[in-house]
Design a protein around this motif. Structure first.
Motif, PDB file in Angstrom:
ATOM      1  N   ASN A  10      54.788 -13.257 -42.857  1.00 36.62           N
ATOM      2  CA  ASN A  10      56.185 -12.927 -42.591  1.00 36.62           C
ATOM      3  C   ASN A  10      56.341 -11.450 -42.238  1.00 36.62           C
ATOM      4  OD1 ASN A  10      58.981 -13.049 -42.443  1.00 36.62           O
ATOM      5  ND2 ASN A  10      59.267 -12.922 -44.655  1.00 36.62           N
ATOM      6  N   GLY A  11      55.802 -11.087 -41.070  1.00 35.93           N
ATOM      7  CA  GLY A  11      55.870  -9.703 -40.640  1.00 35.93           C
ATOM      8  C   GLY A  11      54.925  -8.827 -41.434  1.00 35.93           C
ATOM      9  N   MET A  12      54.903  -7.556 -41.135  1.00 32.17           N
ATOM     10  CA  MET A  12      54.052  -6.621 -41.878  1.00 32.17           C
ATOM     11  C   MET A  12      54.646  -5.231 -41.887  1.00 32.17           C
ATOM     12  SD  MET A  12      49.968  -5.871 -41.786  1.00 32.17           S
ATOM     13  CE  MET A  12      49.756  -7.227 -42.964  1.00 32.17           C
ATOM     14  N   ILE A  13      54.609  -4.624 -43.079  1.00 35.32           N
ATOM     15  CA  ILE A  13      54.928  -3.214 -43.264  1.00 35.32           C
ATOM     16  C   ILE A  13      53.697  -2.559 -43.853  1.00 35.32           C
ATOM     17  CG2 ILE A  13      56.445  -1.553 -44.375  1.00 35.32           C
ATOM     18  CD1 ILE A  13      58.480  -3.822 -44.669  1.00 35.32           C
ATOM     19  N   ALA A  14      53.198  -1.543 -43.197  1.00 31.51           N
ATOM     20  CA  ALA A  14      52.040  -0.802 -43.686  1.00 31.51           C
ATOM     21  C   ALA A  14      52.366   0.682 -43.618  1.00 31.51           C
ATOM     22  CB  ALA A  14      50.805  -1.107 -42.842  1.00 31.51           C
ATOM     23  N   ALA A  15      52.079   1.380 -44.682  1.00 30.87           N
ATOM     24  CA  ALA A  15      52.455   2.794 -44.718  1.00 30.87           C
ATOM     25  C   ALA A  15      51.699   3.504 -45.826  1.00 30.87           C
ATOM     26  CB  ALA A  15      53.960   2.941 -44.938  1.00 30.87           C
ATOM     27  N   GLY A  16      51.769   4.826 -45.759  1.00 32.37           N
ATOM     28  CA  GLY A  16      51.310   5.636 -46.874  1.00 32.37           C
ATOM     29  C   GLY A  16      52.392   5.667 -47.938  1.00 32.37           C
ATOM     30  N   GLU A  63      42.555   0.476 -48.174  1.00 34.66           N
ATOM     31  CA  GLU A  63      41.389   1.250 -48.596  1.00 34.66           C
ATOM     32  C   GLU A  63      41.535   2.730 -48.270  1.00 34.66           C
ATOM     33  OE1 GLU A  63      38.653   0.481 -50.437  1.00 34.66           O
ATOM     34  OE2 GLU A  63      39.730  -1.386 -50.857  1.00 34.66           O
ATOM     35  N   ALA A  64      42.447   3.056 -47.370  1.00 32.16           N
ATOM     36  CA  ALA A  64      42.758   4.462 -47.081  1.00 32.16           C
ATOM     37  C   ALA A  64      43.838   5.005 -48.018  1.00 32.16           C
ATOM     38  CB  ALA A  64      43.200   4.615 -45.629  1.00 32.16           C
ATOM     39  N   GLY A  65      44.237   4.215 -49.005  1.00 35.80           N
ATOM     40  CA  GLY A  65      45.219   4.666 -49.973  1.00 35.80           C
ATOM     41  C   GLY A  65      46.645   4.318 -49.649  1.00 35.80           C
ATOM     42  N   GLY A  66      46.853   3.560 -48.564  1.00 33.66           N
ATOM     43  CA  GLY A  66      48.194   3.126 -48.207  1.00 33.66           C
ATOM     44  C   GLY A  66      48.541   1.803 -48.861  1.00 33.66           C
ATOM     45  N   ALA A  67      49.654   1.235 -48.439  1.00 30.71           N
ATOM     46  CA  ALA A  67      50.126  -0.033 -48.970  1.00 30.71           C
ATOM     47  C   ALA A  67      50.505  -0.944 -47.815  1.00 30.71           C
ATOM     48  CB  ALA A  67      51.330   0.170 -49.886  1.00 30.71           C
ATOM     49  N   VAL A  68      50.323  -2.249 -48.022  1.00 31.14           N
ATOM     50  CA  VAL A  68      50.612  -3.255 -47.007  1.00 31.14           C
ATOM     51  C   VAL A  68      51.367  -4.392 -47.656  1.00 31.14           C
ATOM     52  CG1 VAL A  68      49.576  -4.988 -45.494  1.00 31.14           C
ATOM     53  CG2 VAL A  68      48.629  -2.696 -45.567  1.00 31.14           C
ATOM     54  N   SER A  69      52.405  -4.871 -46.978  1.00 30.74           N
ATOM     55  CA  SER A  69      53.153  -6.032 -47.465  1.00 30.74           C
ATOM     56  C   SER A  69      53.744  -6.776 -46.284  1.00 30.74           C
ATOM     57  CB  SER A  69      54.271  -5.593 -48.411  1.00 30.74           C
ATOM     58  OG  SER A  69      55.302  -4.923 -47.695  1.00 30.74           O
ATOM     59  N   ASP A  70      54.298  -7.966 -46.573  1.00 30.43           N
ATOM     60  CA  ASP A  70      55.145  -8.581 -45.561  1.00 30.43           C
ATOM     61  C   ASP A  70      56.498  -7.886 -45.602  1.00 30.43           C
ATOM     62  OD1 ASP A  70      56.691  -9.697 -47.620  1.00 30.43           O
ATOM     63  OD2 ASP A  70      56.022 -11.750 -47.255  1.00 30.43           O
ATOM     64  N   GLN A  71      57.437  -8.343 -44.802  1.00 30.50           N
ATOM     65  CA  GLN A  71      58.705  -7.602 -44.712  1.00 30.50           C
ATOM     66  C   GLN A  71      59.577  -7.736 -45.957  1.00 30.50           C
ATOM     67  OE1 GLN A  71      61.597  -9.090 -41.762  1.00 30.50           O
ATOM     68  NE2 GLN A  71      60.169 -10.757 -41.387  1.00 30.50           N
ATOM     69  N   THR A  72      59.226  -8.636 -46.867  1.00 31.59           N
ATOM     70  CA  THR A  72      59.960  -8.758 -48.125  1.00 31.59           C
ATOM     71  C   THR A  72      59.308  -7.976 -49.256  1.00 31.59           C
ATOM     72  OG1 THR A  72      58.789 -10.720 -48.949  1.00 31.59           O
ATOM     73  CG2 THR A  72      60.627 -11.083 -47.424  1.00 31.59           C
ATOM     74  N   ARG A  97      47.785   0.155 -34.386  1.00 31.76           N
ATOM     75  CA  ARG A  97      48.867   0.754 -35.180  1.00 31.76           C
ATOM     76  C   ARG A  97      48.460   0.886 -36.646  1.00 31.76           C
ATOM     77  NH1 ARG A  97      53.982  -2.952 -33.408  1.00 31.76           N
ATOM     78  NH2 ARG A  97      53.081  -3.515 -31.385  1.00 31.76           N
ATOM     79  N   LEU A  98      47.886  -0.174 -37.184  1.00 32.48           N
ATOM     80  CA  LEU A  98      47.446  -0.145 -38.575  1.00 32.48           C
ATOM     81  C   LEU A  98      46.355   0.899 -38.777  1.00 32.48           C
ATOM     82  CD1 LEU A  98      47.488  -3.985 -39.056  1.00 32.48           C
ATOM     83  CD2 LEU A  98      48.713  -2.388 -40.538  1.00 32.48           C
ATOM     84  N   ALA A  99      45.423   0.971 -37.858  1.00 32.65           N
ATOM     85  CA  ALA A  99      44.344   1.949 -37.972  1.00 32.65           C
ATOM     86  C   ALA A  99      44.891   3.377 -37.961  1.00 32.65           C
ATOM     87  CB  ALA A  99      43.345   1.754 -36.837  1.00 32.65           C
ATOM     88  N   LEU A 100      45.882   3.635 -37.130  1.00 32.79           N
ATOM     89  CA  LEU A 100      46.455   4.975 -37.056  1.00 32.79           C
ATOM     90  C   LEU A 100      47.198   5.344 -38.336  1.00 32.79           C
ATOM     91  CD1 LEU A 100      47.721   4.901 -33.364  1.00 32.79           C
ATOM     92  CD2 LEU A 100      45.910   6.361 -34.283  1.00 32.79           C
ATOM     93  N   VAL A 101      47.816   4.369 -38.978  1.00 35.91           N
ATOM     94  CA  VAL A 101      48.443   4.626 -40.277  1.00 35.91           C
ATOM     95  C   VAL A 101      47.366   4.968 -41.306  1.00 35.91           C
ATOM     96  CG1 VAL A 101      49.745   3.578 -42.170  1.00 35.91           C
ATOM     97  CG2 VAL A 101      50.470   3.228 -39.812  1.00 35.91           C
ATOM     98  N   ALA A 102      46.285   4.199 -41.318  1.00 36.66           N
ATOM     99  CA  ALA A 102      45.191   4.483 -42.245  1.00 36.66           C
ATOM    100  C   ALA A 102      44.602   5.869 -42.014  1.00 36.66           C
ATOM    101  CB  ALA A 102      44.106   3.421 -42.095  1.00 36.66           C
ATOM    102  N   GLN A 103      44.560   6.277 -40.767  1.00 32.00           N
ATOM    103  CA  GLN A 103      43.989   7.574 -40.393  1.00 32.00           C
ATOM    104  C   GLN A 103      44.908   8.738 -40.744  1.00 32.00           C
ATOM    105  OE1 GLN A 103      43.033   7.738 -36.218  1.00 32.00           O
ATOM    106  NE2 GLN A 103      42.199   9.798 -36.323  1.00 32.00           N
ATOM    107  N   GLY A 104      46.159   8.452 -41.081  1.00 31.60           N
ATOM    108  CA  GLY A 104      47.105   9.506 -41.384  1.00 31.60           C
ATOM    109  C   GLY A 104      47.738  10.135 -40.163  1.00 31.60           C
ATOM    110  N   GLN A 105      47.679   9.430 -39.023  1.00 36.11           N
ATOM    111  CA  GLN A 105      48.311   9.936 -37.812  1.00 36.11           C
ATOM    112  C   GLN A 105      49.794   9.600 -37.754  1.00 36.11           C
ATOM    113  OE1 GLN A 105      46.484  11.869 -35.379  1.00 36.11           O
ATOM    114  NE2 GLN A 105      45.310  11.885 -37.286  1.00 36.11           N
TER     115      GLN A 105
END
Length: 261
Positions: free
Chosen positions: A244-250, A221-230, A189-197
Motif C-alpha cells: 500500500n504505497g511506500m514512505i522511506a526516509a531518515g 540498513e542505512a538507519g532510515g525507516a520504511v513503511s506503507d502509507q499508513t 529514489r530509495l537508494a538516494l534516501v539511504a545515501q543521505g542525498q
C-alpha cells in the motif's frame, strides 16, 4: 580464508548478477531497442528488460534452485509462496528513463525470507553505482557505508515524489512544505534516501514489490525507516505482490506518516 555466512554469500551472488545485468543492458542503451507497451496501462517494456530478466533468472535460479522467483518480467506463479526464500527482481526499474537515454535506471535485486528482505542490491550501470545491504550488516555504496539523514524541520526537507502525491486528498491537513524532487526509478529514489542525498521519498499508490523490495532493506540498513502509507512495516512475497504505497526516509519518517490522511 574467511568463511562467508549465508547472507554474505547471497549478497555476493546478487552483486555478480547485477554486474552481468549491467553488461547486457549497456549494450541496448541508446541503441534503439525494441519497445512494447504492456497491457492494462502498465507501461513500456524493452528487449533489454526481457534479456536482463532472462540472464538474472538463469544465473540466480541455477545458484539457488530452492528459492522462489518474483520478477516484473516473468509471469507470476503461486509456487513461490511455498518456498522459504524468494528472489524479488525488477530487471530494469525506470524503463522510461532507459528509453529516453537517461542514466537514472537501475537493476533492483532482492532476496526475502519470511516476508523480510535479507539481501539487496540496486545497481545503476551508467553511473557505476552499486548500492548493497545485508540484514543486520548495514548498507553501502560501492563498498563505502552510507547513512540516511537525521530529523529536521519538514519545511527544510527535500523529498523525492511525483507530482501526483502532492494532491491535497492524500494529506490530513495542508500539504507539508517540503521541497520536491523526482527520479523515475523507485529503486533509485530509495537508494538516494539511504545515501543521505534526500530526506525521504514517497509513493502513494499500490506499489509492486519488485520496485521497492531491495530499496526497503538498503534504507533501513542505512538507519532510515520504511513503511506503507499508513505507517505499517511492509511484508514481501504476498500472494498479490503489491504493498500500500511506500514512505522511506531518515529522521523525518514519522512526520511524513503523521501528515498523511
Amino acid at each position: 580464508m574467511p568463511v562467508l555466512n549465508s547472507g554474505q554469500k547471497d549478497l555476493d551472488l546478487l552483486i555478480d548478477a547485477a554486474r552481468a545485468a549491467g553488461d547486457i543492458a549497456r549494450g541496448y542503451f541508446n541503441a534503439s531497442p525494441e519497445v512494447w507497451e504492456k497491457s492494462g496501462g502498465q507501461g513500456p517494456v524493452t528487449e533489454a528488460d526481457l534479456r536482463v530478466n532472462e540472464q538474472l533468472s538463469t544465473d540466480l535460479q541455477s545458484a539457488r534452485p530452492d528459492y522462489g522467483w518474483l520478477s516484473e518480467e516473468t509471469e507470476d506463479s503461486p509456487a513461490r509462496l511455498s518456498t522459504n526464500n524468494q528472489f524479488i527482481i525488477d530487471p530494469i526499474d525506470g524503463t522510461r528513463a532507459f528509453i529516453e537515454g537517461s542514466k537514472d535506471w537501475a537493476h533492483s535485486i532482492a532476496i526475502a525470507k519470511n516476508g523480510i528482505v535479507t539481501a539487496a542490491v540496486i545497481y545503476l550501470p551508467m553511473r557505476d553505482a552499486m548500492y548493497t545491504a545485508t540484514l543486520g550488516k548495514g548498507a553501502a555504496l560501492n563498498g563505502t557505508p552510507i547513512n540516511a539523514l537525521p530529523d529536521k524541520a519538514i519545511a527544510t526537507a527535500t523529498v523525492l515524489s511525483s507530482k501526483l502525491n502532492i494532491d491535497p486528498k492524500f494529506w490530513a491537513g495542508p500539504v507539508p512544505p517540503f521541497k520536491r524532487a523526482f527520479r523515475s526509478s523507485l529503486a533509485y529514489r530509495l537508494a538516494l534516501v539511504a545515501q543521505g542525498q534526500f530526506d525521504g521519498m514517497l509513493t502513494l499508490r499500490p506499489t509492486w514489490e519488485w520496485d521497492v523490495a531491495a530499496g526497503a532493506l538498503i534504507v533501513t540498513e542505512a538507519g532510515g525507516a520504511v513503511s506503507d502509507q499508513t505507517g505499517l512495516t511492509p511484508v514481501f512475497n504476498n500472494p498479490y505482490p503489491q504493498i500500500n504505497g511506500m514512505i522511506a526516509a531518515g529522521g523525518i519518517h514519522p512526520k511524513l506518516v503523521a501528515a498523511l490522511t
